[in-house]
Design a protein around this motif. Structure first.
Motif, PDB file in Angstrom:
ATOM      1  N   GLY A   1       5.149  -4.509   6.193  1.00 48.80           N
ATOM      2  CA  GLY A   1       3.827  -4.724   6.763  1.00 48.80           C
ATOM      3  C   GLY A   1       2.731  -4.647   5.706  1.00 48.80           C
ATOM      4  O   GLY A   1       2.904  -5.129   4.596  1.00 48.80           O
ATOM      5  N   PRO A   2       1.583  -3.991   6.044  1.00 45.87           N
ATOM      6  CA  PRO A   2       1.355  -3.253   7.281  1.00 45.87           C
ATOM      7  C   PRO A   2       1.270  -4.175   8.492  1.00 45.87           C
ATOM      8  O   PRO A   2       0.730  -5.287   8.393  1.00 45.87           O
ATOM      9  CB  PRO A   2       0.021  -2.546   7.034  1.00 45.87           C
ATOM     10  CG  PRO A   2      -0.667  -3.398   6.011  1.00 45.87           C
ATOM     11  CD  PRO A   2       0.414  -3.974   5.153  1.00 45.87           C
ATOM     12  N   VAL A   3       1.818  -3.693   9.621  1.00 45.11           N
ATOM     13  CA  VAL A   3       1.822  -4.496  10.830  1.00 45.11           C
ATOM     14  C   VAL A   3       1.666  -3.576  12.033  1.00 45.11           C
ATOM     15  O   VAL A   3       2.200  -2.466  12.039  1.00 45.11           O
ATOM     16  CB  VAL A   3       3.122  -5.329  10.924  1.00 45.11           C
ATOM     17  CG1 VAL A   3       4.346  -4.428  10.961  1.00 45.11           C
ATOM     18  CG2 VAL A   3       3.103  -6.237  12.138  1.00 45.11           C
ATOM     19  N   ARG A   4       0.928  -4.033  13.015  1.00 54.72           N
ATOM     20  CA  ARG A   4       0.657  -3.214  14.202  1.00 54.72           C
ATOM     21  C   ARG A   4       1.847  -3.275  15.160  1.00 54.72           C
ATOM     22  O   ARG A   4       2.248  -4.349  15.623  1.00 54.72           O
ATOM     23  CB  ARG A   4      -0.617  -3.680  14.892  1.00 54.72           C
ATOM     24  CG  ARG A   4      -1.001  -2.852  16.099  1.00 54.72           C
ATOM     25  CD  ARG A   4      -2.499  -2.721  16.227  1.00 54.72           C
ATOM     26  NE  ARG A   4      -3.061  -1.925  15.142  1.00 54.72           N
ATOM     27  CZ  ARG A   4      -4.381  -1.744  14.952  1.00 54.72           C
ATOM     28  NH1 ARG A   4      -5.248  -2.300  15.780  1.00 54.72           N
ATOM     29  NH2 ARG A   4      -4.803  -1.008  13.941  1.00 54.72           N
TER      30      ARG A   4
ATOM     31  N   LEU B   1      -3.595   5.050  21.888  1.00 56.82           N
ATOM     32  CA  LEU B   1      -2.807   5.231  20.673  1.00 56.82           C
ATOM     33  C   LEU B   1      -2.627   3.906  19.953  1.00 56.82           C
ATOM     34  O   LEU B   1      -2.416   2.850  20.577  1.00 56.82           O
ATOM     35  CB  LEU B   1      -1.424   5.799  21.015  1.00 56.82           C
ATOM     36  CG  LEU B   1      -1.372   7.149  21.721  1.00 56.82           C
ATOM     37  CD1 LEU B   1       0.078   7.539  21.974  1.00 56.82           C
ATOM     38  CD2 LEU B   1      -2.074   8.218  20.896  1.00 56.82           C
ATOM     39  N   ILE B   2      -2.682   3.990  18.614  1.00 54.42           N
ATOM     40  CA  ILE B   2      -2.455   2.841  17.737  1.00 54.42           C
ATOM     41  C   ILE B   2      -1.474   3.281  16.649  1.00 54.42           C
ATOM     42  O   ILE B   2      -1.603   4.384  16.114  1.00 54.42           O
ATOM     43  CB  ILE B   2      -3.769   2.363  17.091  1.00 54.42           C
ATOM     44  CG1 ILE B   2      -4.813   2.033  18.162  1.00 54.42           C
ATOM     45  CG2 ILE B   2      -3.524   1.162  16.176  1.00 54.42           C
ATOM     46  CD1 ILE B   2      -6.224   1.916  17.613  1.00 54.42           C
ATOM     47  N   ALA B   3      -0.491   2.439  16.327  1.00 59.61           N
ATOM     48  CA  ALA B   3       0.457   2.757  15.254  1.00 59.61           C
ATOM     49  C   ALA B   3       0.719   1.509  14.430  1.00 59.61           C
ATOM     50  O   ALA B   3       1.088   0.455  14.974  1.00 59.61           O
ATOM     51  CB  ALA B   3       1.767   3.301  15.819  1.00 59.61           C
ATOM     52  N   ASP B   4       0.507   1.614  13.116  1.00 58.87           N
ATOM     53  CA  ASP B   4       0.716   0.510  12.185  1.00 58.87           C
ATOM     54  C   ASP B   4       1.839   0.879  11.216  1.00 58.87           C
ATOM     55  O   ASP B   4       1.770   1.904  10.520  1.00 58.87           O
ATOM     56  CB  ASP B   4      -0.554   0.222  11.398  1.00 58.87           C
ATOM     57  CG  ASP B   4      -1.723  -0.162  12.308  1.00 58.87           C
ATOM     58  OD1 ASP B   4      -1.483  -0.842  13.312  1.00 58.87           O
ATOM     59  OD2 ASP B   4      -2.867   0.257  12.011  1.00 58.87           O
ATOM     60  N   LEU B   5       2.876   0.052  11.172  1.00 59.60           N
ATOM     61  CA  LEU B   5       4.029   0.316  10.312  1.00 59.60           C
ATOM     62  C   LEU B   5       3.677   0.089   8.848  1.00 59.60           C
ATOM     63  O   LEU B   5       3.131  -0.958   8.479  1.00 59.60           O
ATOM     64  CB  LEU B   5       5.196  -0.584  10.706  1.00 59.60           C
ATOM     65  CG  LEU B   5       6.485  -0.421   9.895  1.00 59.60           C
ATOM     66  CD1 LEU B   5       7.135   0.919  10.190  1.00 59.60           C
ATOM     67  CD2 LEU B   5       7.456  -1.561  10.196  1.00 59.60           C
TER      68      LEU B   5
END
Length: 637
Positions: free
Chosen positions: A397-400, A503-507
């Motif tokens: 990523g970064p990717v959501r 919630l937000i998570a980015d790899l």
């Protein structure tokens, strides 16, 4: 008795999960179907029946007496205190297969044939052809052989663990013994191949010597024998011995330890030779890519009755062993210690090499060791592939992967309720592979929290612990970089507050057994501070803020760099916003790494791929900001 030998005796029932590839060309008159054997209480077994699942045979011998070409004898988990003599043959493409079943509770115990309490002669294959054995343990009394192949041909053993010794004799042909534990017995080597047997392959086994100074592996009058990728222990005896008319042998990729108790000097060092080849066995024989442990103080090699005390002398005197090592068979992992000579150094093209190791695992490339083997270059020598290096990080990523506001990673757009959990699939997402992911690194952000609280990020399906990954006060947007183990391909987020939250998570990357990156830590080094003039590789960047929705280029240079670990700080922002950190020259992803409010100074750790020595930081706000970047380490190929 050594600790390893004791462990072998106690654990000889370890079930291997994958075998040698079977020949698949069918025979016209081959029988079909499976014969069942199960002597457990309630199994309704009978030796006078037909071996159906409803009424299985009580003994393996009863099934062996009627088995025909193309049939499989499926043996239910348990112990069968009997001798097993095989005389019936299969056909090309339609072997008779004897296969043990696991217990079924995850213990992977193998079916046991024989007994140690009374007379027992293990498994004997006499004159039969095209017979295969898989996932069995063979126990006998202390004097008897566990497995004997007598005048048979085209016989395969896969994960047939023997507490006693193996003998292949009397002109047997094309016999393969693979992925097993083998113990020598009194006065007998762990493995003996003799009597004019030809085309024998002994591969990927752990072998112990017999008592009374016998070798671990003895090939005596058996030309063309292949001894490849075995781990051989010989307590002050010869590890691998080629004697008699055993020309044309191949001895490669083995790990040999002849020390007393595997790590001590022997009193009789003359008996503790690593690899010995008699004058009658040298013609056409190849010895190479082996590791011989020197701690017995015996000669690593004896070739045509001449002892050689070192690998260079052996190679100079015989032309053999050019890729051998005389070194400890095992080196504990440490930051400054030497690496095991067996790691990533095998000849992948050697005959008899298997796609998996003794316990069924495929090759693992240790990223901390230079690949010196043939083929892909990272097969290990010996019976077991080393995984001592743990998991390896790969940037992605970064990717959501998750945004509860936008139904990313979840089915709806509802906020996570108080005490609520979100389960997120991460394996197979955002560039991470579907299999083998052990952990992920993500930038996790909470936004719109209605009450103070904290977030617990943990492996899916595990009990909550008294930890926190991220803390917030009501109404604030807060990020943090989190590394969390993966279970069942997922991670879980628990809202430990009395209110709702998005919630937000980015790899940023993942950990697995595969990969080629190594982490090099740095003493914290300031790569960029927009409050000061910064000399870059191309030019001078004068002090000055990064404008609204503008981008800052940061140079991160290191040999073969793939990713960087940074601490990124924003200060003096004119309005609320966030920063996006991503690989230089790539399109800006829809992620965030650091959220801020007007006038505050906020920092967060960032792991980001580096593209051509550059990363980009985007000011995703409507006012100028100052940005500070401190480098803590790099991941390089």
């Amino acid at each position: 008795m050594s600790r390893t030998r004791t462990a072998l005796a106690a654990g000889l029932t370890l079930l291997a999960t994958a075998g040698l590839p079977a020949v698949t060309t069918g025979g016209a008159s081959a029988a079909t179907g499976t014969l069942h054997v199960d002597r457990a209480p309630g199994a309704n077994c009978s030796n006078s029946g037909s071996g159906t699942a409803a009424q299985p045979f009580c003994t393996v011998a009863a099934a062996a007496a009627v088995a025909s070409a193309g049939q499989t004898v499926e043996i239910a988990w348990g112990t069968y205190p009997e001798d097993l003599v095989i005389t019936r043959s299969g056909r090309q493409g339609a072997p008779i297969v004897f296969r043990g079943k696991a217990r079924g509770d995850g213990s992977q115990d193998a079916v046991l044939i024989g007994a140690v309490e009374g007379p027992s002669n293990g498994i004997k294959v006499r004159g039969a052809e095209f017979v295969e054995f898989e996932n069995l343990g063979v126990v006998t009394n202390s004097q008897a052989l566990s497995v004997t192949v007598d005048g048979a041909k085209q016989v395969k053993f896969t994960a047939v663990h023997a507490f006693g010794a193996l003998l292949i004799t009397n002109g047997s042909r094309q016999v393969t013994y693979a992925r097993s534990n083998l113990n020598g017995t009194y006065g007998k080597p762990g493995v003996t191949v003799d009597g004019g047997s030809t085309g024998v392959v002994v591969t990927t086994n752990t072998v112990f010597a017999g008592y009374e100074g016998r070798p671990s592996v003895l090939v005596d009058g058996a030309p063309g024998t292949v001894v490849v990728s075995n781990t051989v222990y010989a307590d002050c005896a010869t590890g691998i011995a080629l004697d008699g008319a055993s020309a044309g042998a191949v001895v490669k990729n083995n790990v040999v330890d002849t020390a007393r108790s595997q790590n001590q000097r022997c009193a009789d060092t003359a008996a503790a030779t690593g690899i010995s080849v008699a004058p009658t066995a040298t013609d056409g024989t190849v010895v190479d890519y082996n590791v011989v442990d020197p701690r017995s103080d015996g000669a690593p090699y004896r070739w045509a009755d001449t002892a050689f005390p070192s690998q260079p002398e052996f190679t100079a005197g015989t032309g053999q062993g050019a890729h051998d090592f005389v070194a400890k068979v095992y080196e504990p992992r440490s930051p400054d210690g030497p690496q095991a000579a067996s790691t990533d150094s095998a000849d992948e093209t050697a005959p008899g090499m298997l796609p998996v190791d003794r316990i069924g695992d495929g090759p693992a490339d240790d990223p901390t060791v230079r690949n010196t083997g043939t083929g892909k270059g990272y097969r290990d020598r010996g019976a077991v592939e080393s995984r001592d290096f743990g998991s390896v990080f790969t940037p992605a990523g970064p990717v959501r992967l998750l945004d509860t506001r936008e139904a990313v990673g979840v089915p709806g757009t509802e906020a996570v309720p108080a005490g609520g959990t979100v389960d997120l699939q991460v394996a197979g997402e955002g560039g991470a592979p579907l299999d083998g992911v052990t952990a992920v690194t993500m930038n996790v952000t909470v936004t719109d929290p209605s009450e103070d609280g904290h977030l617990r990020v943990h492996p899916h399906g595990t009990a909550l612990t008294q930890t926190s990954s991220l803390n917030w006060t009501a109404g604030r947007t807060v990020p943090n970089l989190v590394t969390v183990p993966v279970k069942d391909g997922k991670v879980s987020f628990y809202n430990s507050s009395g209110g709702t939250v998005h919630l937000i998570a980015d790899l940023a990357g993942y950990y697995s057994a595969e990969g080629r990156l190594t982490f090099t830590p740095n003493s914290p080094w300031r790569a960029m501070d927009t409050r000061q003039d910064v000399r870059t590789e191309c030019c001078l960047r004068p002090a000055g803020t990064v404008g609204a929705f503008d981008a800052l280029d940061v140079e991160i240079h290191a040999p073969n760099i793939a990713a960087a670990t940074l601490n990124v700080t924003v200060t003096e922002p004119g309005t609320d916003g966030h920063l996006i950190v991503y690989p230089g020259t790539e399109l800006m992803p829809a992620v965030s790494n650091l959220n801020f409010q007007a006038g505050e100074t906020v920092a967060n750790q960032v792991v980001v791929k580096v593209n051509e020595g550059h990363i980009t930081i985007r000011n995703a706000s409507a006012a100028p900001v100052h940005i500070i970047v401190d480098l803590f380490g790099t991941q390089s190929y």
